[in-house]
Structure formats: structure tokens, C-alpha cells
Motif scaffolding. Structure first.
Motif, PDB file in Angstrom:
ATOM      1  N   SER A  32       0.820  -1.218   0.000  1.00  0.00           N
ATOM      2  CA  SER A  32       0.000   0.000   0.000  1.00  0.00           C
ATOM      3  C   SER A  32       0.855   1.271   0.000  1.00  0.00           C
ATOM      4  CB  SER A  32      -0.932   0.010   1.217  1.00  0.00           C
ATOM      5  OG  SER A  32      -0.191   0.159   2.420  1.00  0.00           O
ATOM      6  N   VAL A  33       2.150   1.141   0.216  1.00  0.00           N
ATOM      7  CA  VAL A  33       3.054   2.294   0.284  1.00  0.00           C
ATOM      8  C   VAL A  33       3.546   2.659  -1.114  1.00  0.00           C
ATOM      9  CG1 VAL A  33       5.302   3.086   1.144  1.00  0.00           C
ATOM     10  CG2 VAL A  33       3.783   1.781   2.634  1.00  0.00           C
ATOM     11  N   ARG A  34       3.504   3.955  -1.444  1.00  0.00           N
ATOM     12  CA  ARG A  34       4.006   4.425  -2.739  1.00  0.00           C
ATOM     13  C   ARG A  34       5.270   5.280  -2.598  1.00  0.00           C
ATOM     14  NH1 ARG A  34       2.045   0.637  -4.377  1.00  0.00           N
ATOM     15  NH2 ARG A  34       0.076   0.436  -5.406  1.00  0.00           N
ATOM     16  N   ALA A  35       5.618   5.659  -1.379  1.00  0.00           N
ATOM     17  CA  ALA A  35       6.867   6.393  -1.135  1.00  0.00           C
ATOM     18  C   ALA A  35       7.949   5.352  -0.870  1.00  0.00           C
ATOM     19  CB  ALA A  35       6.705   7.351   0.036  1.00  0.00           C
ATOM     20  N   TYR A  36       8.354   4.673  -1.952  1.00  0.00           N
ATOM     21  CA  TYR A  36       9.229   3.505  -1.842  1.00  0.00           C
ATOM     22  C   TYR A  36      10.549   3.801  -1.140  1.00  0.00           C
ATOM     23  CZ  TYR A  36       5.965   1.967  -5.452  1.00  0.00           C
ATOM     24  OH  TYR A  36       4.832   1.653  -6.154  1.00  0.00           O
ATOM     25  N   GLY A  37      11.181   4.906  -1.478  1.00  0.00           N
ATOM     26  CA  GLY A  37      12.479   5.224  -0.890  1.00  0.00           C
ATOM     27  C   GLY A  37      12.396   5.556   0.589  1.00  0.00           C
ATOM     28  N   ILE A  38      11.364   6.313   0.967  1.00  0.00           N
ATOM     29  CA  ILE A  38      11.179   6.643   2.379  1.00  0.00           C
ATOM     30  C   ILE A  38      10.853   5.372   3.164  1.00  0.00           C
ATOM     31  CG2 ILE A  38       9.738   7.926   4.020  1.00  0.00           C
ATOM     32  CD1 ILE A  38      11.766   9.664   2.432  1.00  0.00           C
ATOM     33  N   GLU A  39      10.052   4.489   2.565  1.00  0.00           N
ATOM     34  CA  GLU A  39       9.762   3.205   3.195  1.00  0.00           C
ATOM     35  C   GLU A  39      11.063   2.440   3.441  1.00  0.00           C
ATOM     36  OE1 GLU A  39       7.068  -0.773   2.451  1.00  0.00           O
ATOM     37  OE2 GLU A  39       8.156   0.076   0.739  1.00  0.00           O
ATOM     38  N   ALA A  40      11.951   2.409   2.453  1.00  0.00           N
ATOM     39  CA  ALA A  40      13.230   1.706   2.598  1.00  0.00           C
ATOM     40  C   ALA A  40      14.069   2.331   3.703  1.00  0.00           C
ATOM     41  CB  ALA A  40      13.994   1.713   1.274  1.00  0.00           C
ATOM     42  N   ALA A  41      14.137   3.661   3.733  1.00  0.00           N
ATOM     43  CA  ALA A  41      14.915   4.345   4.769  1.00  0.00           C
ATOM     44  C   ALA A  41      14.389   3.992   6.160  1.00  0.00           C
ATOM     45  CB  ALA A  41      14.883   5.853   4.540  1.00  0.00           C
ATOM     46  N   ASP A  42      13.070   4.043   6.316  1.00  0.00           N
ATOM     47  CA  ASP A  42      12.471   3.719   7.614  1.00  0.00           C
ATOM     48  C   ASP A  42      12.716   2.257   7.988  1.00  0.00           C
ATOM     49  OD1 ASP A  42      11.539   6.315   7.820  1.00  0.00           O
ATOM     50  OD2 ASP A  42       9.479   5.820   7.199  1.00  0.00           O
ATOM     51  N   ALA A  43      12.494   1.362   7.034  1.00  0.00           N
ATOM     52  CA  ALA A  43      12.632  -0.067   7.310  1.00  0.00           C
ATOM     53  C   ALA A  43      14.066  -0.458   7.653  1.00  0.00           C
ATOM     54  CB  ALA A  43      12.143  -0.886   6.114  1.00  0.00           C
ATOM     55  N   LEU A  44      15.025   0.203   7.008  1.00  0.00           N
ATOM     56  CA  LEU A  44      16.431  -0.147   7.214  1.00  0.00           C
ATOM     57  C   LEU A  44      17.112   0.709   8.276  1.00  0.00           C
ATOM     58  CD1 LEU A  44      17.419  -0.689   3.471  1.00  0.00           C
ATOM     59  CD2 LEU A  44      16.849  -2.440   5.190  1.00  0.00           C
ATOM     60  N   GLY A  45      16.413   1.751   8.761  1.00  0.00           N
ATOM     61  CA  GLY A  45      17.007   2.629   9.762  1.00  0.00           C
ATOM     62  C   GLY A  45      18.154   3.453   9.220  1.00  0.00           C
ATOM     63  N   VAL A  46      18.017   3.880   7.961  1.00  0.00           N
ATOM     64  CA  VAL A  46      19.066   4.627   7.269  1.00  0.00           C
ATOM     65  C   VAL A  46      18.543   6.030   6.945  1.00  0.00           C
ATOM     66  CG1 VAL A  46      20.467   4.708   5.162  1.00  0.00           C
ATOM     67  CG2 VAL A  46      20.030   2.527   6.281  1.00  0.00           C
ATOM     68  N   SER A  47      19.390   7.020   7.042  1.00  0.00           N
ATOM     69  CA  SER A  47      19.003   8.386   6.713  1.00  0.00           C
ATOM     70  C   SER A  47      18.534   8.470   5.254  1.00  0.00           C
ATOM     71  CB  SER A  47      20.201   9.315   6.906  1.00  0.00           C
ATOM     72  OG  SER A  47      19.952  10.565   6.309  1.00  0.00           O
ATOM     73  N   PRO A  48      17.426   9.170   4.983  1.00  0.00           N
ATOM     74  CA  PRO A  48      16.946   9.311   3.607  1.00  0.00           C
ATOM     75  C   PRO A  48      17.959   9.980   2.663  1.00  0.00           C
ATOM     76  CG  PRO A  48      15.249  10.005   5.153  1.00  0.00           C
ATOM     77  CD  PRO A  48      16.506   9.765   5.950  1.00  0.00           C
ATOM     78  N   GLU A  49      18.942  10.668   3.219  1.00  0.00           N
ATOM     79  CA  GLU A  49      19.975  11.285   2.379  1.00  0.00           C
ATOM     80  C   GLU A  49      20.909  10.234   1.786  1.00  0.00           C
ATOM     81  OE1 GLU A  49      19.277  12.583   5.550  1.00  0.00           O
ATOM     82  OE2 GLU A  49      18.063  14.187   4.669  1.00  0.00           O
ATOM     83  N   ARG A  50      20.904   9.008   2.343  1.00  0.00           N
ATOM     84  CA  ARG A  50      21.778   7.934   1.839  1.00  0.00           C
ATOM     85  C   ARG A  50      21.043   6.930   0.964  1.00  0.00           C
ATOM     86  NH1 ARG A  50      24.813   4.915   6.133  1.00  0.00           N
ATOM     87  NH2 ARG A  50      25.789   3.971   4.313  1.00  0.00           N
ATOM     88  N   ILE A  51      19.722   7.028   0.908  1.00  0.00           N
ATOM     89  CA  ILE A  51      18.925   6.167   0.029  1.00  0.00           C
ATOM     90  C   ILE A  51      18.649   6.983  -1.233  1.00  0.00           C
ATOM     91  CG2 ILE A  51      16.767   4.904  -0.270  1.00  0.00           C
ATOM     92  CD1 ILE A  51      17.926   3.623   2.068  1.00  0.00           C
ATOM     93  N   PHE A  52      19.034   6.432  -2.373  1.00  0.00           N
ATOM     94  CA  PHE A  52      18.877   7.153  -3.639  1.00  0.00           C
ATOM     95  C   PHE A  52      17.839   6.465  -4.514  1.00  0.00           C
ATOM     96  CE2 PHE A  52      22.454   9.193  -2.002  1.00  0.00           C
ATOM     97  CZ  PHE A  52      22.759  10.313  -2.767  1.00  0.00           C
ATOM     98  N   LYS A  53      16.978   7.278  -5.115  1.00  0.00           N
ATOM     99  CA  LYS A  53      15.951   6.760  -6.024  1.00  0.00           C
ATOM    100  C   LYS A  53      16.424   6.915  -7.460  1.00  0.00           C
ATOM    101  CE  LYS A  53      13.479  11.125  -5.368  1.00  0.00           C
ATOM    102  NZ  LYS A  53      12.246  11.717  -4.817  1.00  0.00           N
ATOM    103  N   THR A  54      15.940   6.033  -8.300  1.00  0.00           N
ATOM    104  CA  THR A  54      16.276   6.032  -9.717  1.00  0.00           C
ATOM    105  C   THR A  54      15.065   6.539 -10.478  1.00  0.00           C
ATOM    106  OG1 THR A  54      17.662   4.084  -9.348  1.00  0.00           O
ATOM    107  CG2 THR A  54      17.063   4.591 -11.637  1.00  0.00           C
ATOM    108  N   LEU A  55      15.235   7.670 -11.138  1.00  0.00           N
ATOM    109  CA  LEU A  55      14.149   8.299 -11.884  1.00  0.00           C
ATOM    110  C   LEU A  55      14.518   8.361 -13.355  1.00  0.00           C
ATOM    111  CD1 LEU A  55      13.528  11.259  -9.408  1.00  0.00           C
ATOM    112  CD2 LEU A  55      12.236   9.120  -9.583  1.00  0.00           C
ATOM    113  N   LEU A  56      13.542   8.152 -14.216  1.00  0.00           N
ATOM    114  CA  LEU A  56      13.789   8.238 -15.653  1.00  0.00           C
ATOM    115  C   LEU A  56      13.150   9.494 -16.219  1.00  0.00           C
ATOM    116  CD1 LEU A  56      14.458   5.192 -15.112  1.00  0.00           C
ATOM    117  CD2 LEU A  56      14.014   4.908 -17.536  1.00  0.00           C
TER     118      LEU A  56
END
Length: 163
Positions: A32-56
Motif C-alpha cells: 500500500s506504500v508508494r513512497a518507496y524510498g522513504i519506506e526503505a529508509a524507515d525499514a532499514l534505519g538509514v538516513s533518507p539522504e543515503r537512500i537514492f531513487k532512480t528516476l527516468l
């Protein structure tokens, strides 16, 4: 009965072939989550500045890739200027999926079907390692920014803007 192990994604295959150091970080993706990168940051306990999204992006010449922190947005004008285009717009999600072989939310800058012009935001260089999608929702790969840049033949430039 033995549990089946998941096949490696094309991104993981590309990393193995290149012989670079990386760490896979799986997490439980909530459909149900569409903010995939923020979900990853929260789930992994990593700062969102270190999680990078790939956009086309889509230019007059075709598709291109931008890799930016999930804590930021893509500056389309800066991306266009860096790649020498008049204008770039966000690519249609179906076109992005066809070109990369990945689904939205799991698009990796690594191991795509086609090699596309790629720009990694220069903020990546501030981190010893960063995280990008490993090719499916719920799976991130941690690697050195220099390896990501080399393997994608990317340029680095400031293409991220504050949200």
C-alpha cells in the motif's frame, strides 16, 4: 520441503560480474506504500539522504536516468542542462519499466535492459556508501558511490532539489 531462494536480480548479477563490494538489504515492502524510498529508509534505519531513487526522464532524444536522494526531488532543468537538452520531463512509468526491465518502486540504476545516459546527484559523493534499489521492491543494495558511478558510466552533477 526446502525453501526456494529468489533468483538474483539483473542489478545483483551486474554487481557480481563487476566484482565490486556490496551488501544487500532486504526488507518487508508494504504494497500500500508508494513512497518507496522513504519506506526503505524507515525499514532499514538509514538516513533518507543515503537512500537514492532512480528516476527516468524523457528528452527529445530519448530516455535518461537520474539518481537522487529520496529526501529530495529531481531538478529537471538541471538534468536537461547537464545532458545538453532543451527540456526533460519525467518519463511515462510504462516506458521506464519497458526500458529498464524493472517495476516502478524497484527500478535500479544497475543491470537495466538498455544503457541510458545517467546522472548521479553529486551529494552521493559525501557518503562512504549509499543505497539504491537492487531491482525489486523490498531490496536495496549498499555500495560505494564511486562503484555506482563507474558501473553506470554516470556523470555527477547537482540535479537534486529540496522537496
Amino acid at each position: 520441503m526446502a525453501k526456494k531462494t529468489a533468483q538474483p536480480t539483473p542489478a545483483v548479477v551486474a554487481l557480481r560480474r563487476a566484482g565490486v563490494s556490496y551488501t544487500l538489504h532486504p526488507y518487508d515492502h508494504d504494497a500500500s506504500v508508494r513512497a518507496y524510498g522513504i519506506e526503505a529508509a524507515d525499514a532499514l534505519g538509514v538516513s533518507p539522504e543515503r537512500i537514492f531513487k532512480t528516476l527516468l526522464g524523457q528528452s527529445e532524444d530519448g530516455l535518461c536516468v537520474a539518481v537522487v536522494p529520496v529526501s529530495a526531488t529531481l531538478d529537471l532543468k538541471a538534468l536537461a542542462a547537464e545532458l545538453g537538452h532543451k527540456r526533460i520531463r519525467m518519463a511515462d512509468p510504462a516506458d521506464a519499466e519497458r526500458a529498464t526491465g524493472y517495476v516502478v518502486g524497484g527500478i535500479s540504476p544497475l543491470g537495466g535492459r538498455r544503457r541510458l545516459p545517467t546522472v548521479v546527484d553529486e551529494s552521493a559523493l559525501r557518503h562512504p556508501t549509499l543505497y539504491v534499489s537492487a531491482g525489486r521492491r523490498g531490496l536495496q543494495v549498499e555500495l560505494a558511490p564511486s562503484d555506482l558511478i563507474r558501473l553506470t558510466d554516470a556523470r555527477t552533477s547537482r540535479v537534486a532539489a529540496p522537496p
